[in-house]
Design an enzyme around this catalytic site. Structure first.
Site: not given
Length: 718
Positions: A147, A414
């Site tokens: 860069e 249940s």
């Protein structure tokens, strides 16, 4: 004697009729070259003409060069003046430089497991800020190489780099290379919008100059690496590293650092979560740039290039993200939604148990999901104090982030019956109490057993073991639906429950987390276990902002009731509907649950160490292919609990109780809401013999107990 001399006459040039002198040059016919006898004259003429032309060209070029230099200087001078004026104009529109300040980085929430490892990061950035010295040295090297190679030598703007970029772009006929320095990019990210205008570019340059004057090069690079966007929602190298490699930026290798640096050109397009091949190709260019800058050796480059390309999920993956999402929900309540600084959250999640839970859910669905029409599953495991040790909110967080463990409300079937039986036990019933298993009508409701068979007189223990619906319905009417609702709420159910007869079969919707927590009093001796996932919240500097207070829970069940319920629920596992959950010689108890048309299947069970709930089904409520709580859920529960208890000493569940005699039916006048001591009762009041605390050695990490401290400290090892 005179000599006869010849007189010489002066010959004057003859003028032509116009008065001009005669041309003394040879005519064309008199020139030798014309006759073809010699080419010397012709060549000479040509040489003379060429020399004249060459000289003229040199003089022209010299003049042109001088004029070009002159006008170039003039144009450059005026251009500089114009640029200075433009900069001054835009500078005048900006606030005074004395008021400029680098904006605070958005706060990050670092979420830790019990062993101190990072589960996740949450916040706008998705990762904490690292110092330049703490991150892998390959990262800044890779970024500088690709860069901004003159980062440490320029003054914020790189004229050489800018000129090179302009030439490259002109030759390519398009934008192929940028001329902005890292300092300019940081200025843009910190202060400016992404729009491309002359004004924004001028402001970027001025801000870059200011940054270079205000901060050192290392500080600028550190700020840049902690804020720049790396694609796929990751801001900063720590977030990106965890996003793509599931590791800290402290630990990335050369190949991974090159990939991260390569993303900066086009983060969204080059993300390995979107295009891993493009990301890898760009990383190769970064490696070459690093070699040109002598950051790495040829051998290191060769090693890096042989590594397999990174393949990342399209979204943050891993079941720990379900836990992290729940942490953020609870954190907003704790801090009133105000997160203004970096925070560290210590959770109750055990990373090892989390991985085991994720594995059993995914393996079960991968193995049987298609043939049993099951697409989703969930698991939650808590200790005796309510600390959530593992939380799996679904099959795959990448596909769906909806948390089925803590958010989804489903009928428990249940699995709700233990609360009915508790209400009955508190009314004087015992496991030996006999009821008649026969068709029952309650108003317009006629419950039937799962197998549509009736067994006549049965004990309550046998009825719960075989999950007989008719007996549960009778007990609800004997205890009263409202009393059953109060009992369930007292034990930990928080959702709204309908006080009607059908509650016996679990028709009111609850979350898996609250249902599991409501079973915990059976394993911890009768104390409420409020489910919680946050242990402590502190700032990055160590200041504690919050610490949970679940270290003195209220008693919700009498020890005798605990013993009776455990004796019955252990029988469910040893010989009833939950046989597939059995753990061999280790005490285990629990209850299956299956809703109408097999839409939901659950198993909630516990040992003396952990209470764990498992659910399987489909998000849209479509029926499974006869999946019951005693099949996939019980098997997954056993797989998880077996792994969770590896190396853990045996611990017995409290099962002792005394039977007073024959069944005695309580009348409404003797039906108190509960006979439970005040919630404020202390440990000394209850007595240590009644307080069967679960050993805190399950899962490792900070969960090893010891010492005469609070309950939570015993369980979490604090």
């Amino acid at each position: 004697m005179a000599r006869n001399k010849k007189t010489r006459k002066k010959i004057d040039p003859v003028l032509d009729k116009s008065g001009r002198k005669s041309d003394l040059r040879a005519d064309a016919k008199d020139r030798v070259g014309r006759s073809g006898k010699s080419g010397r004259g012709k060549r000479g003429a040509k040489a003379s003409s060429g020399a004249r032309r060459s000289g003229a060209l040199r003089r022209f070029l010299a003049v042109a060069a001088r004029r070009s230099l002159y006008w170039g200087f003039v144009i450059g001078l005026w251009g500089a003046i114009g640029l200075a004026g433009l900069m001054a104009y835009y500078a005048a529109k900006m606030p005074s430089a004395t008021t400029w300040a680098v904006p605070e980085r958005p706060p990050n929430v670092k979420i830790l497991s019990t062993d101190g490892g990072t589960l996740a990061n949450r916040g706008a950035t998705g990762g904490e800020a690292l110092t330049l010295a703490s991150m892998s040295p390959y990262i800044p090297q890779a970024v500088i190489a690709i860069e901004d190679r003159r980062f440490y030598s320029h003054f914020g703007v790189d004229p050489i780099g800018l000129a090179r970029a302009m030439v490259s772009n002109l030759m390519a006929g398009g934008m192929v290379q940028g001329g902005s320095t890292l300092t300019q990019q940081l200025a843009k990210n910190l202060f400016l919008s992404p729009e491309r205008t002359i004004e924004r570019k001028a402001q970027e340059v001025m801000l870059a100059f200011w940054l270079e004057q205000k901060f050192t090069k290392d500080q600028i690079l550190e700020m840049y690496l902690n804020r720049v966007y790396f694609g796929s929602g990751a801001y900063g190298v720590e977030a990106a590293s965890r996003r793509y490699f599931k590791k800290s930026a402290r630990d990335v290798n050369l190949a991974q650092a090159a990939l991260l640096a390569g993303l900066l050109k086009a983060p969204s397009r080059l993300s390995p979560a979107r295009d891993p091949d493009a990301a890898e190709a760009r990383a190769q260019l970064v490696l070459e740039a690093m070699r040109e800058e002598d950051f790495v050796t040829d051998r290191e480059i060769t090693t890096a290039m042989t590594q397999a390309p990174t393949r990342a999920r399209s979204y943050w993956s891993g079941s720990e993200n379900y836990a992290a999402d729940l942490v953020m929900e609870r954190l907003e309540d704790i801090l009133d939604g105000k997160i203004e600084q970096d925070l560290i959250v210590d959770t109750t999640i055990d990373h090892r148990l989390q991985r085991h839970g994720e594995a059993v859910i995914q393996e079960a669905i991968a193995r049987e999901g298609e043939k049993r029409n099951v697409t989703q599953g969930a698991l939650v495991s808590i200790d005796g104090a309510g600390a959530i040790r593992a939380l799996i909110g679904g099959f795959d967080y990448t596909v769906s982030q909806f948390n089925r463990a803590s958010t989804a409300r489903r009928q428990p079937g249940s699995a709700f019956k233990p609360f009915v039986y508790v209400a009955a036990m508190e009314m004087g019933r015992t496991p030996e109490t006999v009821r008649n298993d026969t068709p029952v009508r309650i108003g317009k409701w006629t419950p039937s057993n799962y197998d549509d068979e009736y067994r006549g007189p049965v004990t309550l223990s046998e009825a719960l073991t075989k999950s007989l619906n008719t007996i549960a319905a009778q007990l609800v009417m004997e205890a009263g639906p409202r009393h059953v609702v109060k009992t369930a709420h007292r034990m930990g159910i928080e959702s709204r429950l309908e006080a009607n007869a059908s509650i016996a079969l679990g028709t009111s919707e609850v979350t898996l987390t609250e249902l599991t927590a409501a079973y915990a009093p059976f394993m911890n001796g009768g104390y409420k276990a409020t489910p919680h996932i946050i242990r402590r919240v502190r700032t990055a500097s160590g200041k504690v902002l919050f610490e949970n207070t679940y270290d003195n829970p209220p008693r919700v069940l009498r020890p005798q009731i605990v013993g009776m319920m455990n004796s019955m629920l252990m029988r469910v596992v040893s010989e009833g509907t939950g046989r597939r959950a059995a753990l061999g010689r280790r005490d285990a108890a629990g209850k299956t649950g299956t809703t109408q048309s097999f839409r939901d299947a659950l198993f909630i069970g516990y040992t003396a160490n952990l209470t764990t709930g498992v659910w399987f089904g489909n998000d849209d409520g479509t029926p499974t292919k006869k999946v019951t709580g005693g099949t996939m859920p019980a098997e997954a529960w056993r797989g998880f609990m077996t792994a969770a208890h590896e190396g853990v000493a045996m611990a017995r569940l409290p099962v002792g109780y005394s039977v007073s005699g024959a069944d005695s039916v309580a009348t409404p006048a003797t039906r108190p809401e509960d006979n439970i001591p005040s919630p404020a009762i202390s440990t000394e009041q209850t007595g240590s013999t009644n307080r069967r605390l679960p050993p805190a050695s399950v899962g490792g990490g900070n969960a090893s107990g010891g010492g005469q401290t609070t309950l939570l400290e015993i369980l979490l090892g604090q």
